[in-house]
Design a protein around this motif. Structure first.
Motif, mmCIF file in Angstrom:
data_model
loop_
_atom_site.group_PDB
_atom_site.id
_atom_site.type_symbol
_atom_site.label_atom_id
_atom_site.label_comp_id
_atom_site.label_asym_id
_atom_site.label_seq_id
_atom_site.Cartn_x
_atom_site.Cartn_y
_atom_site.Cartn_z
ATOM 1 N N PRO A 228 0.805 -1.224 0.000
ATOM 2 C CA PRO A 228 0.000 0.000 0.000
ATOM 3 C C PRO A 228 0.837 1.272 0.000
ATOM 4 O O PRO A 228 0.422 2.287 -0.572
ATOM 5 C CB PRO A 228 -0.850 -0.119 1.267
ATOM 6 N N GLU A 229 2.021 1.229 0.639
ATOM 7 C CA GLU A 229 2.855 2.425 0.689
ATOM 8 C C GLU A 229 3.396 2.768 -0.698
ATOM 9 O O GLU A 229 3.367 3.933 -1.124
ATOM 10 C CB GLU A 229 4.007 2.221 1.671
ATOM 11 N N LYS A 230 3.879 1.756 -1.425
ATOM 12 C CA LYS A 230 4.400 2.012 -2.770
ATOM 13 C C LYS A 230 3.271 2.405 -3.728
ATOM 14 O O LYS A 230 3.458 3.249 -4.605
ATOM 15 C CB LYS A 230 5.139 0.789 -3.295
ATOM 16 N N LEU A 231 2.117 1.792 -3.542
ATOM 17 C CA LEU A 231 0.977 2.151 -4.377
ATOM 18 C C LEU A 231 0.600 3.617 -4.165
ATOM 19 O O LEU A 231 0.381 4.359 -5.133
ATOM 20 C CB LEU A 231 -0.217 1.245 -4.049
ATOM 21 N N LYS A 232 0.577 4.032 -2.912
ATOM 22 C CA LYS A 232 0.180 5.413 -2.637
ATOM 23 C C LYS A 232 1.215 6.401 -3.145
ATOM 24 O O LYS A 232 0.875 7.422 -3.759
ATOM 25 C CB LYS A 232 -0.047 5.610 -1.135
ATOM 26 N N GLU A 233 2.500 6.113 -2.918
ATOM 27 C CA GLU A 233 3.522 7.056 -3.363
ATOM 28 C C GLU A 233 3.570 7.142 -4.890
ATOM 29 O O GLU A 233 3.837 8.209 -5.451
ATOM 30 C CB GLU A 233 4.891 6.681 -2.789
ATOM 31 N N THR A 234 3.275 6.032 -5.559
ATOM 32 C CA THR A 234 3.218 6.057 -7.021
ATOM 33 C C THR A 234 2.032 6.891 -7.490
ATOM 34 O O THR A 234 2.153 7.711 -8.401
ATOM 35 C CB THR A 234 3.098 4.625 -7.579
ATOM 36 N N GLY A 235 0.870 6.681 -6.870
ATOM 37 C CA GLY A 235 -0.303 7.476 -7.216
ATOM 38 C C GLY A 235 -0.110 8.945 -6.931
ATOM 39 O O GLY A 235 -0.592 9.807 -7.688
ATOM 40 N N GLU A 236 0.606 9.263 -5.861
ATOM 41 C CA GLU A 236 0.828 10.670 -5.493
ATOM 42 C C GLU A 236 1.617 11.411 -6.576
ATOM 43 O O GLU A 236 1.420 12.611 -6.796
ATOM 44 C CB GLU A 236 1.570 10.768 -4.153
ATOM 45 N N VAL A 237 2.524 10.709 -7.252
ATOM 46 C CA VAL A 237 3.281 11.329 -8.339
ATOM 47 C C VAL A 237 2.324 11.844 -9.415
ATOM 48 O O VAL A 237 2.476 12.961 -9.935
ATOM 49 C CB VAL A 237 4.280 10.325 -8.967
ATOM 50 N N LEU A 238 1.324 11.039 -9.742
ATOM 51 C CA LEU A 238 0.356 11.431 -10.765
ATOM 52 C C LEU A 238 -0.553 12.540 -10.263
ATOM 53 O O LEU A 238 -0.881 13.466 -10.998
ATOM 54 C CB LEU A 238 -0.459 10.205 -11.176
ATOM 55 N N ILE A 239 -0.956 12.445 -9.008
ATOM 56 C CA ILE A 239 -1.812 13.480 -8.428
ATOM 57 C C ILE A 239 -1.087 14.819 -8.401
ATOM 58 O O ILE A 239 -1.644 15.864 -8.765
ATOM 59 C CB ILE A 239 -2.260 13.073 -7.005
ATOM 60 N N GLU A 240 0.183 14.809 -7.969
ATOM 61 C CA GLU A 240 0.963 16.048 -7.887
ATOM 62 C C GLU A 240 1.181 16.680 -9.262
ATOM 63 O O GLU A 240 1.315 17.899 -9.382
ATOM 64 C CB GLU A 240 2.309 15.762 -7.220
ATOM 65 N N ASN A 241 1.218 15.833 -10.297
ATOM 66 C CA ASN A 241 1.397 16.349 -11.659
ATOM 67 C C ASN A 241 0.070 16.618 -12.360
ATOM 68 O O ASN A 241 0.047 16.918 -13.558
ATOM 69 C CB ASN A 241 2.234 15.371 -12.484
ATOM 70 N N ASP A 242 -1.020 16.511 -11.592
ATOM 71 C CA ASP A 242 -2.362 16.794 -12.117
ATOM 72 C C ASP A 242 -2.674 15.929 -13.333
ATOM 73 O O ASP A 242 -3.235 16.406 -14.324
ATOM 74 C CB ASP A 242 -2.482 18.283 -12.467
#
Length: 573
Positions: A228-242
Motif C-alpha cells: 500500500p505504501e508504494k501504491l500510494k507514493e506512485t499514485g501521489e506522483v500522478l496526483i501532484e502532476n495533475d
C-alpha cells in the motif's frame, strides 16, 4: 426595425458559415466494404487488424470474401479496401466492379497489379526489407522499427508517395496515391506499419480530425497483496502532476501454493489507499477477477484464455481432457453441437467472473469504469460477452482464436466490429520493464513516434511495486508534450452487472446498486458489511462513551469549582 434586420443578417451569416464548409460525410455515412482473400474464407486476424484501423473513422464496415463478392455489394459504399493477404488470381466479376467503382479504392498487399485501371504501375512480387519508415516530407522524423517487408514499386510522376520505407539507405514507397486510388505496399498492416498507415487513413477518408494526442497512464496489477505504501507514493506522483490515471484492479489474489484467496476486506490498508486514489484522479479498471486460471499466481496467470491448450476457456482448469478436433466426429453437425457446448461453458465462466468482479469491487466502494483482460488475452466470443458488461475496453486486443500471441493495438481510439460496440483505448507504448534501465527513454521515444499520427494515442502501464522514482522519470520526459490525459470519469462510460449499473460522464460517477443483493449473495461482502457495521457501532459507542466521560469530568470540574467558591464565600461571610 433596424435592430431586427441586423439580427436576421447575423443569423443568416451563421447558417451560411456552418453549412457547406465541410463536405466530409458523417462517420455513419462513410460506408466501407472490406474485400479479403483469406484461405479459410473467414474474417481472421488480418481483417481484424484492418478493422481496428478503419473503425476510427466509421462504424459502418462490411466484410466479404473476394470469392463471394457480388457487384451489388458496392452499392452506397464510399470506400472499398481490398486486403490481399495472399497471392491469387482475383475473380473477373470483382475486378470489373472495381474498374467501374467511383468511390475511394485502397489496395493492400498482394495482387495490386490486377487493378490496372486504377494504377499505372505494377508492384514487384519480390519483397524488400526495411527497418525505417517515415511520412513524406518528414524524413528527419523517421521511425526505426524491427525488420519488415515491402513490395517494390517503381516511382513515377503519376503517383504521390505518402509514406516511405527505408532499408539499406534506399527509400521505397510504402503508401501511395494515384488518381484518387491508394496502395499500401506492405503485405501486413500490423504495428508499427499501422502507425503510418493509420495517419494516411485520415487522407483516404478525408477526415477533419484535429491534431490532438490523448493519452493515459495505467497502474497495473493492483490486488489485495500489493504494497500500500508504494501504491500510494506512485499514485501521489500522478496526483501532484495533475494527471488523471487508471488503476487496473484485481479483486482477488490467489496463492498458487495453498490456493488461499485474499480479498480487499483482508487488507483494509490497501483498500483505503485505492479508495483515496479513486477520489483524487484515479479511475478503476476491472483487470479480471483473479487474473489466473488453474493453479497459477494472480497477476501471472491467464484468466480468460487456456494457455496450455492455446484455446478459449472451454472447460474447468482441473479437467485434463484435450479439446476435440473436427476429425474426432463422424458428422459436421456433431462437431458443431460439441463446439456450442464449449461456448456455453465459456459464456457461463466469463459472465460469472465479470459479475463477481464488478460486484465485489462495488461492494468495497471501488467503481470500475472499463475492462482490461489479463495479459490482453480473450477470444472473439469473450469480447462479445464483455461488451454486455462494459462500454469501454483498455489495452491491446487479441486477434486470433487459434493463437493468443497474435495481438495488436491501433494507434488511436477505435471501436472495431469484433468488440460489439465497446470503445477501445489502446495501449501503445508498452510498460516500464523492471530490468531495463533504458525503459523510460524508450517509452518517451515511442511517444514521439505515436505523435506522428495526427491524433495518435500515447499510453503505457506501470507496476506500482517499482516505486515512484521510475514513473517520475517517464512523466518528466513527457511533460513538454501536448498530451491530453484521459479521465475515464469524463468519457461517458457504462458498466453493468446483474446487480450494479455504473455510469460516468462530465466527471461524475453514478452508481445504481442492489445493496441487499450484493451483501447477501457474496460471503466476502457480507462479512465485510458485518465487520464494517460492527466497527462503526463500536466506534460510535466509544465516541458516545468518551463524550459521556468528558461531560462527566466537565460536570465534576464545574461542580467542584462551584463548591469551592461556595466554601470560600462562607469563610468570608
Amino acid at each position: 426595425m433596424k435592430k431586427y434586420l441586423i439580427v436576421l443578417c447575423a443569423l443568416l451569416m451563421v447558417f451560411a458559415s456552418t453549412g457547406p464548409v465541410s463536405a466530409e460525410p458523417a462517420a455513419e455515412d462513410k460506408k466501407t466494404l472490406v474485400v479479403y482473400s483469406s484461405v479459410n474464407h473467414q474474417v481472421d486476424e488480418d481483417e481484424r487488424k484492418l478493422d481496428m484501423l478503419l473503425s476510427h473513422f466509421t462504424k459502418n464496415i462490411d466484410f466479404v470474401h473476394v470469392s463471394e463478392f457480388q457487384p451489388d455489394d458496392t452499392k452506397d459504399t464510399t470506400h472499398i479496401f481490398y486486403y490481399g493477404s495472399r497471392n491469387e488470381q482475383l475473380p473477373d466479376s470483382f475486378l470489373a466492379s472495381m474498374d467501374s467503382y467511383e468511390g475511394t479504392l485502397t489496395v493492400i498487399g498482394h495482387n495490386q497489379n490486377q487493378f490496372k485501371d486504377h494504377f499505372s504501375f505494377e508492384a514487384s512480387p519480390k519483397l524488400s526489407n526495411f527497418n525505417f519508415m517515415y511520412l513524406d516530407g518528414e524524413k528527419e522524423e523517421k521511425i526505426k522499427i524491427p525488420l519488415q517487408s515491402v513490395f517494390t514499386v517503381p516511382v513515377n510522376e503519376e503517383i504521390e508517395v505518402l509514406a516511405w520505407a527505408e532499408g539499406g539507405k534506399k527509400a521505397k514507397p510504402l503508401v501511395m496515391e494515384e488518381n484518387g486510388a491508394y496502395y499500401a505496399a506492405s503485405p501486413d498492416v500490423i504495428s508499427p506499419v499501422s502507425t503510418l498507415f493509420g495517419d494516411v487513413l485520415h487522407d483516404i477518408y478525408q477526415s477533419s480530425h484535429e491534431e490532438s494526442h490523448p493519452g493515459y497512464i495505467r497502474l497495473e496489477d493492483i490486488h489485495p497483496l500489493v504494497d500500500p505504501e508504494k501504491l500510494k507514493e506512485t499514485g501521489e506522483v500522478l496526483i501532484e502532476n495533475d494527471i488523471p490515471f487508471m488503476m487496473a484492479v484485481i479483486p482477488v489474489y490467489t496463492d498458487p501454493e495453498t490456493g488461499r484467496r485474499s480479498h480487499f476486506s483482508d487488507y483494509p490498508e490497501t483498500l483505503e489507499v485505492i479508495q483515496y486514489l479513486q477520489e483524487n484522479g484515479g479511475s478503476v479498471v476491472l483487470h479480471g477477477y483473479t487474473h489466473q486460471y488453474r493453479a497459477s499466481e494472480t497477476g501471472e496467470g491467464f484468466e480468460f484464455w487456456d494457455v496450455e491448450n492455446n484455446t478459449p476457456i472451454y472447460k474447468e482448469g482441473r479437467d485434463p481432457s484435450p479439446i476435440k478436433r473436427p476429425d474426432d466426429f463422424h458428422t459436421r453437425d456433431a462437431y458443431e453441437d460439441y463446439m456450442a457446448e464449449l461456448k456455453d461453458f465459456e459464456r457461463d465462466y466469463t459472465e460469472t467472473k465479470l459479475n463477481k468482479g464488478i460486484q465485489e469491487l462495488t461492494g468495497f466502494g471501488l467503481y470500475p469504469l472499463a475492462f482490461e483482460a489479463p495479459h490482453y488475452t480473450m477470444s472473439q466470443h469473450g469480447y462479445e460477452i464483455a461488451s454486455e458488461f462494459f462500454s469501454t475496453y483498455v489495452g491491446q486486443m487479441q486477434l486470433s482464436d487459434e493463437n493468443w500471441q497474435v495481438m495488436d493495438s491501433a494507434p488511436y481510439s477505435t471501436s472495431p466490429s469484433f468488440t460489439h460496440g465497446m470503445t477501445v483505448l489502446p495501449e501503445t507504448l508498452g510498460y516500464v520493464e523492471p530490468d531495463n534501465k533504458q525503459a523510460a527513454d524508450e517509452i518517451i521515444q515511442k511517444a514521439e513516434q505515436q505523435m506522428m499520427v495526427r491524433d495518435g494515442m500515447v499510453s503505457f502501464f506501470y507496476h506500482p511495486y517499482l516505486g515512484a522514482e521510475r514513473l517520475s522519470e517517464v512523466i518528466d520526459g513527457l511533460k513538454d508534450r501536448p498530451i491530453e490525459w484521459i479521465d475515464l470519469k469524463e468519457e461517458n462510460t457504462k458498466v453493468q452487472s446483474d446487480e450494479v449499473t455504473i455510469t460516468a460522464a462530465d466527471g461524475n460517477v453514478n452508481v445504481n446498486k442492489n445493496t441487499f443483493q450484493l451483501f447477501t449473495e457474496s460471503k466476502t461482502l457480507f462479512h465485510y458489511f458485518v465487520q464494517n457495521t460492527a466497527d462503526k457501532v463500536t466506534w460510535t459507542m466509544v465516541g458516545v462513551s468518551s463524550l459521556s466521560v468528558m461531560l462527566f469530568c466537565f460536570y465534576t470540574f464545574v461542580s467542584y469549582r462551584r463548591l469551592t467558591q461556595n466554601e470560600r464565600s462562607d469563610q468570608v461571610g
